[in-house]
Design a protein around this motif. Structure first.
Motif, PDB file in Angstrom:
ATOM      1  N   ARG A 100       0.832  -1.205   0.000  1.00  0.00           N
ATOM      2  CA  ARG A 100       0.000   0.000   0.000  1.00  0.00           C
ATOM      3  C   ARG A 100       0.866   1.255   0.000  1.00  0.00           C
ATOM      4  O   ARG A 100       2.067   1.203   0.243  1.00  0.00           O
ATOM      5  CB  ARG A 100      -0.911   0.010   1.232  1.00  0.00           C
ATOM      6  N   SER A 155      -0.241   3.993   1.886  1.00  0.00           N
ATOM      7  CA  SER A 155      -0.561   4.750   3.098  1.00  0.00           C
ATOM      8  C   SER A 155      -1.275   3.861   4.100  1.00  0.00           C
ATOM      9  O   SER A 155      -1.806   2.803   3.743  1.00  0.00           O
ATOM     10  CB  SER A 155      -1.458   5.952   2.761  1.00  0.00           C
ATOM     11  N   PHE A 156      -1.293   4.304   5.363  1.00  0.00           N
ATOM     12  CA  PHE A 156      -2.138   3.665   6.374  1.00  0.00           C
ATOM     13  C   PHE A 156      -2.419   4.656   7.489  1.00  0.00           C
ATOM     14  O   PHE A 156      -1.713   5.656   7.653  1.00  0.00           O
ATOM     15  CB  PHE A 156      -1.516   2.372   6.923  1.00  0.00           C
ATOM     16  N   THR A 164      -6.587   2.164   4.601  1.00  0.00           N
ATOM     17  CA  THR A 164      -5.802   2.890   3.604  1.00  0.00           C
ATOM     18  C   THR A 164      -6.518   4.197   3.269  1.00  0.00           C
ATOM     19  O   THR A 164      -7.748   4.241   3.236  1.00  0.00           O
ATOM     20  CB  THR A 164      -5.655   2.046   2.322  1.00  0.00           C
ATOM     21  N   GLN A 176      -8.041  -3.523   0.788  1.00  0.00           N
ATOM     22  CA  GLN A 176      -7.308  -2.321   1.191  1.00  0.00           C
ATOM     23  C   GLN A 176      -6.875  -1.493  -0.009  1.00  0.00           C
ATOM     24  O   GLN A 176      -6.263  -0.450   0.171  1.00  0.00           O
ATOM     25  CB  GLN A 176      -6.082  -2.722   2.018  1.00  0.00           C
TER      26      GLN A 176
END
Length: 519
Positions: A252, A254-255, A263, A299
């Protein structure tokens, strides 16, 4: 003058059954859960300790609550104490909010999908669904996370690179200061860190331990002491933090700091109305007759890479996939077409340019490959000016999931002096193109199916299938933000929502059929 009113009189009958209308939704929920096999719930109860509330009772209470726009365990517990419908379906038992929440998010984590599949089987047996068509779509729902505390993958990579440079510079300084003493050992330390390879926290921690051992032999060496302190107190913890963040990120970009599985995505429901990103999950569902046949949680912000894992999950639950899959242009990638073909499914999936191809502007655009001619015998493309583009080479590349894309590259002999060049390409040299012949074949197949009478009817029907279900969830039942955190628990929420939706839909169809008979 007044009807007699007293609160001290005991009235009969005392059974709440008489207060529940015959076709009430709570009876639909009660009947559906009663049909479930008790053995489904046994693996959630290992035994021992005091007796538990019956899982069927808790399942009924939670499902009915979800149909009534109640999602908080405290609200559900309050309704069980005060609401006649809840009292009846709970058999006048009063589980507290902790019990309800524990059952919903922990006890049912391994068996909710089995319950969903069993209820779906009832719907199939009673002819509500046939499992012939599968209309798939996705929507983004906001996570239960802070909107303003986030970690970006690019920022982590950038900061980690800067930290690595700082560490290498610091060790180079130490080495220069130790030229006269233990030069060989110092050189081994720096070689172990490795300038060419990525610096890891394990390597750095090992190097710091060696420097600390040297410091014990030379406690008055202030530069070395300062370097060790900076490494131990600042650089090493920061590197460990960046590595932990990269592990959470995975593939991914971002988180969220308050829900690591969430996300940041762009959503249509934007409270600031400025297109900002919010932490969330991509919910994928497949429907037939507006019943949810399968669901999954992802996600990834885009739908393209979600189709295969979604269908694999549905296949594992049902044992097979419906005959025809209908989806919008967000799923129309070569990899998805290839997967659907390998599963021998009838695919009515639009590709990204399907609607644009019908416009006058597209048809008159001489730069588009769709307006050129391909000679299969000579393996050449002929542009609008009559210039042939000859085959040069074939390239291969793999997607993140391992699918191999093959593209054939072509180039014209000479575009010099061509009167159509400005409209054809912005390149200064000759026109070059790269084409996936496999993708062209899939697009042609999709085009033929979608333009057929049956294909067009199904494509139109798709617009009122999953879209209507999402509208019911978000607008009519007000579910716009998850209550729980973490991918496993949020997946359970989607499961409960899907179960509640199917029972609501069944009740609505039954009421409509009853009115038709009476009318």
């Amino acid at each position: 003058m007044y009807i007699q009113y007293t609160m001290d009189q005991l009235y009969l009958p005392m059974d709440l059954e008489d207060d529940i209308p015959p076709k009430h939704l709570v009876r639909v929920v009660n009947e559906a859960v009663n049909r479930l096999d008790d053995n489904i719930f046994r693996e959630a109860y290992p035994g021992g300790g005091r007796d538990s509330y019956h899982p069927k009772m808790l399942t009924k209470v939670i499902l009915y609550a979800y149909t009534q726009r109640m999602y908080s365990s405290r609200q559900i517990a309050k309704a069980v104490r005060e609401n006649v419908m809840f009292m009846w379906v709970a058999g006048r038992q009063r589980p507290d909010f902790r019990t309800i929440n524990r059952f919903r998010s922990e006890r049912m984590k391994d068996i909710l999908e089995t319950v969903f599949t069993s209820v779906l089987q009832f719907l199939v047996e009673e002819k509500y669904v046939k499992l012939e068509h599968y209309f798939v779509d996705g929507t983004k729902i906001e996570a239960n996370a802070n909107r303003y505390t986030f970690v970006w993958g690019k920022a982590v990579v950038k900061q980690k690179a800067k930290l690595q440079e700082k560490v290498q510079t610091l060790f180079a300084t130490i080495e220069a200061a130790e030229k006269q003493e233990e030069q060989e050992q110092a050189g081994q330390d720096l070689a172990e860190l490795g300038e060419a390879t990525e610096l890891t926290s394990e390597k750095l921690a090992s190097a710091v331990q060696q420097l600390e051992a040297k410091l014990q032999a030379r406690p008055k060496d202030k530069p070395l002491k300062k370097a060790v302190r900076v490494l131990r107190k600042d650089l090493l913890p920061r590197l460990q933090k960046y590595e932990a963040q990269q592990e959470v990120l995975g593939e991914r970009n971002s988180f969220s700091k308050t829900d690591h599985d969430a996300t940041f995505m762009r959503m249509k429901e934007d409270h600031m109305r400025n297109g900002q990103l919010k932490p969330g999950y991509n919910v994928q569902i497949g429907t037939e007759n507006q019943f949810i046949i399968g669901y999954s949680l992802h996600q990834r912000p885009t739908d393209t890479r979600c189709l295969k894992p979604h269908l694999e999950k549905v296949k594992a639950a049902l044992g097979k996939l419906p005959k025809t899959v209908i989806a919008d242009a967000g799923y129309g990638g070569e990899e998805n077409y290839a997967y659907l073909e390998s599963e021998q499914l009838e695919a009515l999936v639009k590709y990204s340019t399907y609607h644009k191809e019908k416009t006058k502007k597209w048809k008159q655009d001489i730069s588009k490959l769709d307006n050129w001619q391909y000679d299969e015998t000579e393996d050449t493309w002929t542009c609008a000016a009559g210039q042939k583009l000859l085959f040069r080479y074939e390239s291969k590349e793999k997607t993140e999931s391992g699918y191999e894309l093959r593209k054939r590259h072509y180039r014209s002999k000479s575009c010099e002096g061509c009167p159509l060049k400005e409209a054809c390409t912005k390149s200064k040299g000759n026109r070059e193109i790269s084409v996936s012949m496999t993708y062209l074949r899939y697009k042609e197949q999709a085009r033929e199916k979608l333009r057929s009478e049956e294909g067009y009817a199904l494509a139109v029907r798709r617009m009122i299938e999953p879209e209507s279900v999402f509208g019911q969830m978000k607008n009519n039942r007000g579910f716009r933000r998850f209550l729980l955190r973490g991918l496993p628990k949020v997946s359970l929420e989607v499961g409960w929502l899907s179960l509640a939706h199917n029972l609501l839909k069944k009740a609505a169809i039954d009421r409509k059929a009853e009115k038709a008979v009476q009318g």
